[in-house]
Scaffold this motif. Structure first.
Motif, mmCIF file in Angstrom:
data_model
loop_
_atom_site.group_PDB
_atom_site.id
_atom_site.type_symbol
_atom_site.label_atom_id
_atom_site.label_comp_id
_atom_site.label_asym_id
_atom_site.label_seq_id
_atom_site.Cartn_x
_atom_site.Cartn_y
_atom_site.Cartn_z
ATOM 1 N N PRO A 106 -12.582 -14.767 -7.927
ATOM 2 C CA PRO A 106 -11.857 -13.508 -7.740
ATOM 3 C C PRO A 106 -11.581 -13.282 -6.055
ATOM 4 N N VAL A 107 -10.312 -12.526 -5.740
ATOM 5 C CA VAL A 107 -10.280 -12.361 -4.362
ATOM 6 C C VAL A 107 -10.181 -10.702 -4.312
ATOM 7 N N ASP A 108 -11.473 -9.926 -4.102
ATOM 8 C CA ASP A 108 -11.357 -8.749 -3.999
ATOM 9 C C ASP A 108 -11.165 -8.152 -2.505
ATOM 10 N N ALA A 109 -11.642 -8.778 -1.504
ATOM 11 C CA ALA A 109 -11.238 -8.304 -0.080
ATOM 12 C C ALA A 109 -9.783 -8.331 0.209
ATOM 13 N N PRO A 110 -9.314 -7.250 1.144
ATOM 14 C CA PRO A 110 -8.091 -6.981 1.583
ATOM 15 C C PRO A 110 -7.584 -8.335 2.035
ATOM 16 N N ARG A 111 -6.342 -8.307 1.343
ATOM 17 C CA ARG A 111 -5.595 -9.564 1.941
ATOM 18 C C ARG A 111 -4.448 -9.809 3.058
ATOM 19 N N ALA A 112 -4.358 -10.445 3.840
ATOM 20 C CA ALA A 112 -3.407 -10.638 4.871
ATOM 21 C C ALA A 112 -2.249 -11.135 4.195
ATOM 22 N N GLY A 113 -1.020 -10.892 4.982
ATOM 23 C CA GLY A 113 0.248 -11.467 4.551
ATOM 24 C C GLY A 113 0.562 -10.952 3.081
ATOM 25 N N ALA A 114 0.321 -9.423 2.909
ATOM 26 C CA ALA A 114 0.573 -9.299 1.482
ATOM 27 C C ALA A 114 2.196 -9.019 1.299
ATOM 28 N N TRP A 115 2.513 -9.223 -0.103
ATOM 29 C CA TRP A 115 4.008 -8.675 -0.356
ATOM 30 C C TRP A 115 4.169 -7.705 -1.025
ATOM 31 N N THR A 116 5.442 -6.918 -0.872
ATOM 32 C CA THR A 116 5.644 -5.702 -1.737
ATOM 33 C C THR A 116 6.092 -6.142 -3.015
ATOM 34 N N PRO A 142 -2.727 -5.802 -8.621
ATOM 35 C CA PRO A 142 -2.518 -5.843 -6.991
ATOM 36 C C PRO A 142 -3.487 -4.678 -6.658
ATOM 37 N N ALA A 143 -3.676 -4.926 -5.041
ATOM 38 C CA ALA A 143 -4.484 -3.780 -4.605
ATOM 39 C C ALA A 143 -3.364 -2.788 -4.083
ATOM 40 N N ALA A 147 -3.067 3.638 3.155
ATOM 41 C CA ALA A 147 -2.468 4.510 3.865
ATOM 42 C C ALA A 147 -1.353 5.069 2.875
ATOM 43 N N THR A 148 -0.817 4.023 2.265
ATOM 44 C CA THR A 148 0.546 4.561 1.559
ATOM 45 C C THR A 148 0.269 4.638 0.088
ATOM 46 N N GLY A 149 -0.555 3.866 -0.254
ATOM 47 C CA GLY A 149 -0.836 3.952 -2.167
ATOM 48 C C GLY A 149 0.068 2.953 -2.578
ATOM 49 N N HIS A 150 0.959 2.325 -1.837
ATOM 50 C CA HIS A 150 1.766 1.255 -2.526
ATOM 51 C C HIS A 150 1.199 0.048 -2.785
ATOM 52 N N ARG A 151 1.393 -0.770 -3.981
ATOM 53 C CA ARG A 151 1.006 -2.020 -4.249
ATOM 54 C C ARG A 151 1.318 -3.021 -3.208
ATOM 55 N N VAL A 152 0.184 -3.721 -3.155
ATOM 56 C CA VAL A 152 0.335 -5.108 -2.412
ATOM 57 C C VAL A 152 0.023 -6.332 -2.967
ATOM 58 N N TYR A 153 0.677 -7.351 -2.872
ATOM 59 C CA TYR A 153 0.386 -8.743 -3.476
ATOM 60 C C TYR A 153 0.185 -9.693 -2.669
ATOM 61 N N GLY A 154 -1.211 -10.132 -2.735
ATOM 62 C CA GLY A 154 -1.474 -11.505 -2.016
ATOM 63 C C GLY A 154 -1.578 -12.679 -2.354
ATOM 64 N N ALA A 155 -2.073 -13.909 -1.998
ATOM 65 C CA ALA A 155 -1.671 -14.871 -2.474
ATOM 66 C C ALA A 155 -2.058 -15.389 -3.703
#
Length: 224
Positions: A106-116, A142-143, A147-155
């Motif tokens: 599992p990947v729980d940490a904040p992910r760089a290069g997130a997709w909207t 998704p995390a 700041a915005t509450g928007h979904r972010v999708y990592g790898a």
């Protein structure tokens, strides 16, 4: 030939043959003085091509290809054929990527290069609403941007979405897909996951063979 002559070869009804002509999948038939359709070897070749295209590319693409051919837009028809092969290559790559990703942690940490959500939807050629529906079904997790509450999708989310898209095209229900994706996300290599991937491998192989047959039948039709 009569409609029944064409229908008999494929176990179809005569009405189905007439419907294919009406929909542009066969070229227009000439009529006798009494109004009966007269089909030829050209129509027989067209029907073989259309049915082979259905097996390899699906009903919608097969109809589009045949209508474009009959409209004289051969390059456009071949572009639709090409898109089918592109999708097959993409499906094979996704399957390989899923296999190579196992076992997965599992990947729980904040992910760089997130997709909207919009970017992920465009990648898969689906709607953002579909992506959100997959989240509701437990397929995606998704995390949120703090700041915005928007979904972010990592790898790993993109990988899960690719797998969900692949299985969805194979006709799997959302609850089954959620189970498989969860196994990939947390454990991987389980018996159910192995069965799902092996089944998809068989489907991709069958589709590839069907596309070969469709290409040969379409080529035969273009020659006559």
């Amino acid at each position: 030939m009569r409609p029944a002559d064409l229908a008999r070869e494929h176990g179809l009804s005569t009405q189905a043959v007439r419907n294919y002509e009406r929909d542009g999948c066969l070229p227009p038939a000439e009529r006798t003085a009494s109004g009966y359709r007269v089909y030829t070897a050209v129509h027989a070749a067209a029907l073989r091509a259309y049915l082979a295209l259905v097996a390899g590319h699906g009903h919608a693409a097969a109809g589009q290809i045949m209508r474009l051919v009959h409209d004289g837009a051969l390059d456009d028809a071949l572009a639709v054929v090409d898109q089918g092969h592109v999708q097959l290559v993409r499906d094979r790559a996704t399957l390989d990527a899923v296999r190579s990703a196992l076992p997965v942690t599992p990947v729980d940490a904040p992910r760089a290069g997130a997709w909207t959500v919009g970017e992920l939807a465009r990648r898969l050629v689906i709607t953002p609403a579909t992506v959100r529906k997959w989240e509701s079904a437990g397929i995606l997790a998704p995390a949120r941007d703090p700041a915005t509450g928007h979904r972010v999708y990592g790898a790993s989310d993109v990988r899960d979405a690719e797998l969900a898209h692949l299985l969805r095209r194979g006709g799997y229900p959302l609850d089954h897909i959620a189970t498989v994706v969860q196994q990939v996300r947390t454990a991987g290599g389980t018996e159910e996951l192995a069965r799902a991937l092996a089944d998809w491998q068989r489907r991709l192989t069958a589709r590839g063979v069907a596309m070969l047959d469709a290409a040969a039948r379409l080529s035969d039709y273009l020659r006559v």
